[in-house]
Design a protein around this motif. Structure first.
Motif, mmCIF file in Angstrom:
data_model
loop_
_atom_site.group_PDB
_atom_site.id
_atom_site.type_symbol
_atom_site.label_atom_id
_atom_site.label_comp_id
_atom_site.label_asym_id
_atom_site.label_seq_id
_atom_site.Cartn_x
_atom_site.Cartn_y
_atom_site.Cartn_z
ATOM 1 N N PRO A 63 33.460 46.944 44.833
ATOM 2 C CA PRO A 63 32.932 46.265 46.342
ATOM 3 C C PRO A 63 32.598 47.054 47.488
ATOM 4 N N GLN A 64 31.663 46.755 48.324
ATOM 5 C CA GLN A 64 31.341 47.411 49.566
ATOM 6 C C GLN A 64 32.114 46.737 50.508
ATOM 7 N N TRP A 65 32.750 45.580 50.520
ATOM 8 C CA TRP A 65 33.175 44.941 51.723
ATOM 9 C C TRP A 65 34.400 44.024 51.019
ATOM 10 N N THR A 66 35.785 44.280 51.666
ATOM 11 C CA THR A 66 36.884 43.447 51.261
ATOM 12 C C THR A 66 37.237 43.201 52.591
ATOM 13 N N LEU A 67 37.449 41.706 52.951
ATOM 14 C CA LEU A 67 37.997 40.973 53.942
ATOM 15 C C LEU A 67 38.975 40.128 53.717
ATOM 16 N N LYS A 68 40.372 40.410 54.496
ATOM 17 C CA LYS A 68 41.143 39.613 54.501
ATOM 18 C C LYS A 68 40.919 38.354 55.677
ATOM 19 N N GLU A 73 41.121 35.918 50.758
ATOM 20 C CA GLU A 73 40.546 37.188 50.786
ATOM 21 C C GLU A 73 39.300 37.139 49.907
ATOM 22 N N MET A 74 38.403 37.945 50.214
ATOM 23 C CA MET A 74 37.228 38.156 49.580
ATOM 24 C C MET A 74 36.580 39.397 49.449
ATOM 25 N N GLU A 75 35.869 39.695 48.346
ATOM 26 C CA GLU A 75 35.453 40.971 47.995
ATOM 27 C C GLU A 75 33.898 40.860 47.766
ATOM 28 N N MET A 76 32.962 41.516 48.265
ATOM 29 C CA MET A 76 31.451 41.572 48.261
ATOM 30 C C MET A 76 30.872 42.735 47.364
ATOM 31 N N VAL A 89 36.344 35.583 45.574
ATOM 32 C CA VAL A 89 36.937 34.946 46.319
ATOM 33 C C VAL A 89 38.501 34.362 46.089
ATOM 34 N N GLN A 90 39.351 34.756 46.762
ATOM 35 C CA GLN A 90 40.822 34.148 46.650
ATOM 36 C C GLN A 90 40.971 33.167 47.676
ATOM 37 N N SER A 91 40.832 32.015 46.993
ATOM 38 C CA SER A 91 40.492 30.634 48.045
ATOM 39 C C SER A 91 41.918 29.995 48.167
ATOM 40 N N PRO A 92 42.214 29.103 49.334
ATOM 41 C CA PRO A 92 41.125 28.908 50.159
ATOM 42 C C PRO A 92 40.899 29.997 51.129
ATOM 43 N N PHE A 93 39.668 30.780 51.506
ATOM 44 C CA PHE A 93 39.337 31.665 52.169
ATOM 45 C C PHE A 93 38.873 31.134 53.586
ATOM 46 N N SER A 94 39.325 31.579 54.756
ATOM 47 C CA SER A 94 38.790 31.150 56.067
ATOM 48 C C SER A 94 38.693 32.265 57.140
ATOM 49 N N VAL A 95 38.004 32.302 58.105
ATOM 50 C CA VAL A 95 38.088 33.277 59.091
ATOM 51 C C VAL A 95 37.875 32.269 60.340
#
Length: 201
Positions: A63-68, A73-76, A89-95
């Motif tokens: 992945p180029q991007w991992t975001l908590k 959490e999600m990886e892209m 996506v490790q859901s539920p994912f929210s920002v």
């Protein structure tokens, strides 16, 4: 199954549905207007790709991007020349605020806030990790003006260089604050997009 295919068939219609006004819940006229969008024509960068890759990303791609997020959490993995992107996506994912990440920087001109662009993109709902919209599915890029899309989409693209692959995790306020039932989007849902910027004018 049929419902998923129906929502994926919306293509650019969904992103354009609110025409940059996230307080509207549904806009059938926006959907109708967007359905006829074609990728060729107004934008010309010479050697810009004319299709979106449709093959699945390879298993184990880095992945180029991992975001908590505030939750989850999600990886892209960005799209390549031959493979579509992958969003896990490790859901539920929210920002709590919209986050934009340049996954791969292009070498073209910078996209102005008032530009019309040609892109490939995929959208995933952070609440359940489900894909709800994709130009990669059909292989056909879409055209639209940045002032005619949901705010999070234009925030992700304006200021980037043509040729870039960009990720965005957007708040409900920057997406569909009132939801978008036709795509299974509920009020409050965080939306995640990978966007490949093919051309701008």
């Amino acid at each position: 199954m049929n419902m998923k295919n129906a929502t994926l068939a919306l293509g650019a219609a969904l992103v354009l549905a609110v025409a940059g006004c996230s307080s509207d819940s549904d806009s059938d006229s926006g959907t109708t207007e967007a359905t006829g969008t074609a990728a060729a024509g107004s934008t010309d960068t010479g050697s810009a790709p004319t299709s979106c890759p449709t093959a699945s990303a390879k298993d184990g791609a880095e992945p180029q991007w991992t975001l908590k997020g505030a939750t989850g959490e999600m990886e892209m993995v960005a799209a390549t020349e031959n493979e579509a992107p992958k969003i896990t996506v490790q859901s539920p994912f929210s920002v709590d605020q919209t986050v934009v990440e340049t996954l791969v920087e292009g070498d073209g001109p910078v996209v102005a806030e008032t530009a019309s662009v040609t892109v490939c993109y995929v959208g995933v709902n952070g609440r359940n990790g489900e894909e709800f919209d994709s130009a990669y599915q059909s292989g056909t890029p879409v055209d639209f003006p940045l002032n005619g899309v949901i705010p999070g989409f234009s925030k992700a693209i304006a200021g980037q260089k043509v040729g870039s692959k960009v990720g965005v995790a957007m708040t409900s306020a920057d997406g569909y604050a009132q939801g978008q039932p036709s795509a299974g989007i509920e009020p409050g849902d965080t939306l995640i997009f990978e966007i490949g910027i093919l051309a701008a004018s």
